[in-house]
Design an enzyme around this catalytic site. Structure first.
Site, short mmCIF file in Angstrom:
data_model
loop_
_atom_site.label_atom_id
_atom_site.label_comp_id
_atom_site.label_asym_id
_atom_site.label_seq_id
_atom_site.Cartn_x
_atom_site.Cartn_y
_atom_site.Cartn_z
N CYS A 70 -1.38 5.08 7.31
CA CYS A 70 -2.64 4.36 7.58
C CYS A 70 -2.60 3.72 8.97
CB CYS A 70 -2.87 3.28 6.52
SG CYS A 70 -4.31 2.28 6.84
N GLU B 93 -22.55 -16.75 26.19
CA GLU B 93 -22.09 -15.48 25.62
C GLU B 93 -22.84 -14.33 26.28
OE1 GLU B 93 -20.01 -14.01 23.21
OE2 GLU B 93 -21.14 -12.17 23.60
N CYS C 39 -7.19 -1.12 -0.71
CA CYS C 39 -6.54 -1.57 0.52
C CYS C 39 -6.06 -2.99 0.26
CB CYS C 39 -7.54 -1.54 1.66
SG CYS C 39 -7.03 -2.49 3.09
N CYS D 10 -6.85 -14.54 21.69
CA CYS D 10 -6.33 -13.49 20.82
C CYS D 10 -5.29 -12.65 21.54
CB CYS D 10 -7.49 -12.61 20.32
SG CYS D 10 -8.48 -11.94 21.65
N CYS E 272 -2.66 -1.55 8.98
CA CYS E 272 -1.52 -2.46 9.10
C CYS E 272 -0.34 -1.78 9.78
CB CYS E 272 -1.06 -2.90 7.71
SG CYS E 272 -2.31 -3.82 6.82
N CYS F 170 0.84 -1.20 0.00
CA CYS F 170 0.00 0.00 0.00
C CYS F 170 0.88 1.24 0.00
CB CYS F 170 -0.85 0.05 1.26
SG CYS F 170 -2.17 -1.14 1.27
N TYR G 221 -17.75 -17.99 25.98
CA TYR G 221 -17.48 -16.79 25.16
C TYR G 221 -17.76 -17.15 23.69
CZ TYR G 221 -14.58 -15.73 29.31
OH TYR G 221 -14.10 -15.55 30.58
N1 SAH Z 1 -15.94 -17.69 19.88
C1 SAH Z 1 -16.51 -16.61 19.11
C2 SAH Z 1 -16.31 -15.21 19.69
C3 SAH Z 1 -15.06 -14.93 20.46
S1 SAH Z 1 -14.81 -13.23 20.82
C4 SAH Z 1 -16.03 -16.68 17.67
O1 SAH Z 1 -15.06 -17.36 17.38
O2 SAH Z 1 -16.64 -16.06 16.81
C5 SAH Z 1 -15.14 -13.17 22.55
C6 SAH Z 1 -16.61 -13.12 22.89
O3 SAH Z 1 -16.74 -13.07 24.31
C7 SAH Z 1 -17.35 -11.88 22.39
O4 SAH Z 1 -18.46 -12.32 21.65
C8 SAH Z 1 -17.79 -11.15 23.66
O5 SAH Z 1 -19.04 -10.53 23.55
C9 SAH Z 1 -17.85 -12.27 24.67
N2 SAH Z 1 -17.69 -11.93 26.10
C10 SAH Z 1 -16.96 -10.94 26.65
N3 SAH Z 1 -16.97 -11.04 28.00
C11 SAH Z 1 -17.74 -12.11 28.29
C12 SAH Z 1 -18.12 -12.75 29.53
N4 SAH Z 1 -17.70 -12.28 30.69
N5 SAH Z 1 -18.89 -13.85 29.46
C13 SAH Z 1 -19.30 -14.34 28.27
N6 SAH Z 1 -18.97 -13.79 27.08
C14 SAH Z 1 -18.20 -12.69 27.08
#
Ligand code: SAH
Length: 459
Positions: A79, A338, A163, A414, A82, A73, A317
């Site tokens: 930017c 979630e 991009c 992550c 990245c 880019c 989550y």
């Molecule tokens: N596993 C999913 C999303 C992971 S991202 C995928 O792969 O698509 C992390 C997620 O945790 C988000 O959706 C966020 O809203 C949720 N989150 C954050 N804090 C939380 C909690 N205390 N209990 C449950 N979920 C939670």
């Protein structure tokens, strides 16, 4: 030697930090430099002094590192997207692998982590990988209507419709939307005086289905956009265009999307697949942005879960249930938890659409739902999968997981720092890390995604 703000110093970059920034030393004093990579020799201007370290800017690249490449880019440096385009992709992968390894060893107290880490899963094609883009719209100093990206840490728009990590179809879409705005005198939003209409152009592309969504985020309603049929006719020429919609956001806010969506053409969603699982994706749905590598990541999670068909699995989550549905293909029963209610509505819809009746979802905090279900209803798990946000798992959740004593825990993360912290807690409670895979989901950025398999010691 004492350093001062604005002082120029020569530094050799010998390491890279958490965000992909270069780290060098001048007289033993550590300096962090954006846009520098290990192996560079630079003339640096100090911009901030702290007690034990400082921040500097690359004033001049004196000797470039052999690992540098020309960014694709032209706007890579200003930017805000990245941060690593100037580093060869091979070295980016090495950097990410080592970042995870170092966290596991230093924070997690795990010895010789490299011995159970798989080679990193990089992308075959580290460009044009994103399926979702949000382009701010505005005017430049000369008054020209532009769209592109925010410059790092600002809201000034860089005029750039190409991009290198977004789907190439965006360029054509952006041109068509700007043409429509010009012809119909539709004003872009100006956040200084909260006037104007079009704030962002959002696009989503189904990589497997080829379906495309364009959503205009406006400071108003659909009815305020004149001659919408002209825009529709023009956008329909793009192959795969199945969804055009308007999102209203009238707030003075940095949040891009508002909550109201109006259909303009087709339904306000597209479909896409990850592996064999089909997902419905609306403008507000959370969906992984790199679908090809997401498949690699989820397949790895599924492999580590080691399912034969008799297992009860908890997916904590779970977002819109992406991993839950992936696991449900092989498990007897999956429970997802979630915190976001709308995400669970998507999850239930996706489960029905895929005719999966062995999944059940709970709305709530993982650290409240799991302990409650365990204490009250004595729920059980053969496998627990967690995929928490960057801050990692809550201690109360880890404690309940240990009490439930699943045979396997699959930790998708992550943030390798909080992953390592949580693995250390689980390590002290009888679990052992057996395998780790690093998957590159976000090429050219410092972000890294990791999956770890834990088993009870001695098993
Ligand atoms: N596993 C999913 C999303 C992971 S991202 C995928 O792969 O698509 C992390 C997620 O945790 C988000 O959706 C966020 O809203 C949720 N989150 C954050 N804090 C939380 C909690 N205390 N209990 C449950 N979920 C939670």
């Amino acid at each position: 030697m004492e350093f001062k703000k604005n002082q120029l110093v020569e530094v050799e970059i010998d390491d890279m930090g958490n965000e992909g920034e270069g780290i060098g030393h001048a007289d033993g004093y550590a300096l962090f430099l954006k846009d520098a990579v290990a192996g560079d020799k630079v003339l640096a201007r100090i911009i901030k002094i702290k007690k034990n370290y400082g921040f500097a800017r690359v004033e001049k690249l004196l000797v470039p590192s052999p690992d540098r490449v020309e960014p694709r880019c032209p706007s890579a440096r200003p930017c805000g997207g990245c941060t690593l385009q100037h580093l060869s992709y091979e070295k980016q992968l090495e950097y990410k692998f080592n970042k995870v390894k170092n966290c596991l060893e230093r924070i997690g107290g795990i010895e010789n982590a490299g011995s159970f880490m798989e080679p990193i899963y990089g992308m075959d094609e580290p460009y044009y990988y994103r399926n979702k883009a949000q382009f701010p719209v505005g005017r430049n100093k000369a008054g020209k209507l532009i769209t592109g990206f925010y410059a790092g840490r600002t809201h000034s728009i860089i005029d750039c419709t190409h991009c290198s990590i977004q789907h190439p179809v965006n360029e054509e879409i952006l041109k068509k939307v700007l043409d429509y705005m010009e012809r119909n005198h539709v004003e872009p939003y100006d956040e200084k005086n909260h006037r104007g209409l079009v704030r962002h152009i959002m696009t989503r592309v189904g990589f497997v289905t080829g379906e495309i969504m364009v959503c205009l985020v406006v400071n108003g309603r659909k009815k305020e956009l004149p001659n919408l049929s002209e825009l529709v006719e023009s956008l329909k020429e793009v192959e795969g265009m199945t969804s055009i919609c308007v999102n209203s956001n009238r707030e003075r806010t940095n949040r891009i999307m508002g909550s109201k969506v109006e259909e303009v053409y087709g339904p306000a969603y597209i479909y896409d697949y990850i592996g064999n699982v089909k997902y419905q994706i609306g403008p507000l749905s959370f969906f992984q942005v790199n679908p090809r590598q997401t498949k690699v990541l989820y397949e790895k999670a599924l492999e580590y879960a080691g399912l034969c068909g008799d297992e009860t699995v908890w997916d904590l989550y779970c977002g819109i249930g992406t991993i839950s549905l992936f696991l449900a293909q092989k498990a007897k029963q999956v429970y997802g938890v979630e915190i976001v209610k709308e995400a669970i509505e998507d999850a239930r819809l996706n489960a029905r659409m895929n005719r999966m009746d062995n999944v059940k979802f709970f709305v709530g905090k993982a650290e409240e739902v799991l302990p409650r279900e365990y204490e009250k209803n004595g729920v059980y798990a053969d496998v627990i999968v967690v995929d928490p946000p960057r801050k990692g798992c809550d201690k109360a959740l880890l404690d309940t997981m240990v009490k439930m004593g699943p045979e396997r825990i699959v930790y998708v993360s992550c943030d390798p720092g909080t992953l390592a912290r949580d693995l250390k807690v689980l390590g002290g409670e009888g679990y052992e890390v057996r395998k780790v895979a690093v998957v590159d989901q976000f090429g050219h950025t410092g972000h890294v995604e990791t999956v770890a398999l834990l088993k009870r010691k001695g098993q």
